[in-house]
Design an enzyme around this catalytic site. Structure first.
Site, PDB file in Angstrom:
ATOM      1  N   TRP A  87     -16.175  12.094  13.223  1.00  0.00           N
ATOM      2  CA  TRP A  87     -14.997  11.020  13.828  1.00  0.00           C
ATOM      3  C   TRP A  87     -15.612  11.094  14.924  1.00  0.00           C
ATOM      4  CZ3 TRP A  87     -11.795   9.072  11.086  1.00  0.00           C
ATOM      5  CH2 TRP A  87     -10.527  10.410   9.949  1.00  0.00           C
ATOM      6  N   LYS A 122     -13.549   5.304   8.727  1.00  0.00           N
ATOM      7  CA  LYS A 122     -12.540   3.500   9.626  1.00  0.00           C
ATOM      8  C   LYS A 122     -13.542   2.716  10.088  1.00  0.00           C
ATOM      9  CE  LYS A 122      -7.675   4.399  11.074  1.00  0.00           C
ATOM     10  NZ  LYS A 122      -6.650   4.675  11.763  1.00  0.00           N
ATOM     11  N   ASP A 337       2.354 -14.315  -6.650  1.00  0.00           N
ATOM     12  CA  ASP A 337       3.783 -14.314  -5.670  1.00  0.00           C
ATOM     13  C   ASP A 337       3.692 -15.055  -5.029  1.00  0.00           C
ATOM     14  OD1 ASP A 337       6.368 -12.568  -4.930  1.00  0.00           O
ATOM     15  OD2 ASP A 337       5.200 -12.995  -3.043  1.00  0.00           O
ATOM     16  N   GLU A 389       4.311 -17.981  -9.483  1.00  0.00           N
ATOM     17  CA  GLU A 389       6.431 -17.215  -8.820  1.00  0.00           C
ATOM     18  C   GLU A 389       6.544 -19.238  -8.170  1.00  0.00           C
ATOM     19  OE1 GLU A 389       9.467 -14.877  -6.804  1.00  0.00           O
ATOM     20  OE2 GLU A 389       7.241 -15.293  -5.490  1.00  0.00           O
TER      21      GLU A 389
END
Length: 506
Positions: A87, A122, A337, A389
């Site tokens: 880290w 990350k 969507d 949609e």
């Protein structure tokens, strides 16, 4: 690819559209220009959509190590860190190229026993919004810490690839679609989140027995807020880890195919979550990486961010996402969507009571993106299913791309479930108008493929009630048994069956 068209077949089919031929021509010409740009660069459309094979973590067997790449043109510094380097946030600095792509190579000789399948990762990004820990945009798995509730990316590279051998399913084999819309997390009776494995074991056989031939999965891409039902996506290449692993989702789809069931995915490319701890928002420090700059990048009604479909790297990201779900997970198609929100700058908040409104306040680049996506999907798999949609009724939505259309196979008839809810709310059943009911069920062009539900998640979950609950209310919990004699239940059961029969018949 499609050639220039002297006459647009969409206009020849429907003379009413002659008035709007210039708008339809402009729409088709933009699609051709965007596709020409791709092909002049040396790629076919299907090869162009390979971003997921370049960005993020990619193992290089020749150099024996991991490449990592991320598009962050506005960033000042970018570092990669995780449990594989203790880290240490500023130990591994990436290099930036002229296209704004930051990269680093991590050789096995230095990280081979630490950067492995399951490693937590990350980025530390220094931009105009400060120093922020971010999750890579192409990450294939994101997990949530049970204590801190923070999300972290995970290097997902199983040593043994998933075995798709024998999965030669073609959704064309099911014939007319009978779609079971479902959400994996809610598909069980206990007060907890269900899993891919439980759905595979318990739900798929019931779906098959009940006569459906296609499963439509909601909420697959990772989303930080579970209450969004999966419609505020943060990580577009990561299946939600709430339900299990990517391999368990693949097993779900392979099992469905073995049962003769197609599987389509609710694909949310209309917007994305605005969180800074997760997702794409301000990923490089600017507010216009994946979105238009300023307020134009905000969705005013959904508390989310809009995509900038006119930006080439954004189209590349989204088209690569389409191919990823088809190639890596064998989805048989998509329900796109929020299409109305995509194709209009007013996001559909208007009454389409004038035909000219179909061609006003449109986003040409969004329509172009959807056309490219449909072309890609049907090149990858000719019989794949795409459903829009779209509540607007935009002309050409379900016409082939080669004829000047947007290329969807079906549009979702949102007016049908909305009609049934409105009828139950406002009109006593003895006053129902059979001709109004007939008109609502049949009010569509005969050659436009249409998917219609009596109710979908929009009616049943989002601030409303199911048809059954509206008809029978809390007495469902006490009198839904053979011994009970309850006229409310009898009436509710009868009307529920009639609504379904009426809808599926017409």
């Amino acid at each position: 690819m499609e050639n220039a068209l002297e006459e647009l077949p969409i206009v020849e089919r429907d003379p009413w559209l002659r008035t709007y031929e210039s708008a339809l021509r402009s729409r088709y010409d933009l699609y051709r220009r965007r596709r020409d740009e791709i092909e002049q660069g040396g790629d076919s459309l299907r090869d162009y959509a390979n971003g997921y094979l370049y960005y993020g973590f990619q193992y290089d067997p020749a150099l024996k190590g991991w490449h990592f790449r991320e598009w962050l043109p506005g960033a000042e510094d970018v570092y990669l860190f995780g449990d594989f380097n203790g880290w240490q946030r500023t130990q591994l600095r990436l290099r930036k190229d002229s296209d704004g792509v930051w990269s680093i190579f991590l050789p096995d000789e230095s990280f081979g026993d630490r950067l492995v399948h399951g490693s937590l990762v990350k980025m530390l990004v220094h931009g105009a919004n400060g120093w922020l820990e971010r999750i890579p945009s192409y990450i294939r798995r994101v997990v949530q810490d049970p204590v801190s509730k923070n999300f972290t990316g995970q290097l997902w590279a199983p040593p043994v690839p998933f075995d798709w051998q024998g999965d030669a399913f073609d959704i064309a084999s099911v014939g007319d679609l009978l779609i079971y819309e479902c959400h994996v997390g809610m598909a069980q009776e206990e007060p907890r989140v269900g899993t891919y494995a439980e759905f595979t074991r318990d739900v798929l056989p019931r779906v098959k027995r009940d006569g459906y031939n296609t499963v439509q999965l909601m909420g697959i891409a990772e989303h930080p807020y579970y209450g969004s039902f999966g419609y505020h996506v943060s990580n577009f290449f990561a299946p939600s880890s709430r339900f299990g692993t990517p391999e368990e989702l693949k097993e779900l789809i392979r099992t469905a195919h073995g049962l003769g069931l197609g599987v389509i995915m609710d694909l949310v490319h209309s917007h994305y979550v605005k969180n800074l701890n997760e997702g794409l928002n301000e990923l490089d420090g600017t507010n216009h990486l994946y979105s238009p700059a300023g307020p134009a990048g905000d969705h005013p009604f959904w508390d989310s961010k809009l995509f900038d479909y006119g930006k080439e790297p954004v189209r590349h990201f989204l088209l690569s996402n389409v191919k990823y779900w088809m190639e890596e997970f064998h989805f048989d198609g998509f329900r796109f969507d929020g299409v109305t929100s995509m194709i209009y700058t007013h996001h559909g908040l208007t009454e389409f009571d004038d035909p000219a409104k179909y061609f006003r306040e449109t986003d040409p680049e969004a329509i172009c993106y959807l056309t490219l996506a449909n072309a890609l999907i049907h090149e990858l798999r000719p019989h794949a299913v795409t459903v829009a949609e779209d509540v607007s009724g935009m002309p050409g939505m379900c016409y082939p791309v080669r004829d000047g259309g947007v290329g969807f196979d079906y549009r979702l008839a949102m007016a049908v479930p909305d009609f049934w809810i409105k009828l139950l709310k406002e009109v006593p059943d003895e006053d129902w108008d059979i001709w109004r009911m007939w008109n609502t069920m049949t009010d569509r062009l005969p050659d436009v493929g249409t998917v219609a539900y009596c109710e979908s998640h929009d009616q049943a979950l989002v601030g409303d009630q199911t048809l059954a609950f509206r008809l029978m209310n809390k007495q469902m919990y006490t009198d839904m048994n053979r011994a009970a004699e309850n006229l409310l239940i009898d009436r509710g059961m009868a009307l529920h069956k009639m609504i379904r029969l009426f809808t599926i018949s017409l």
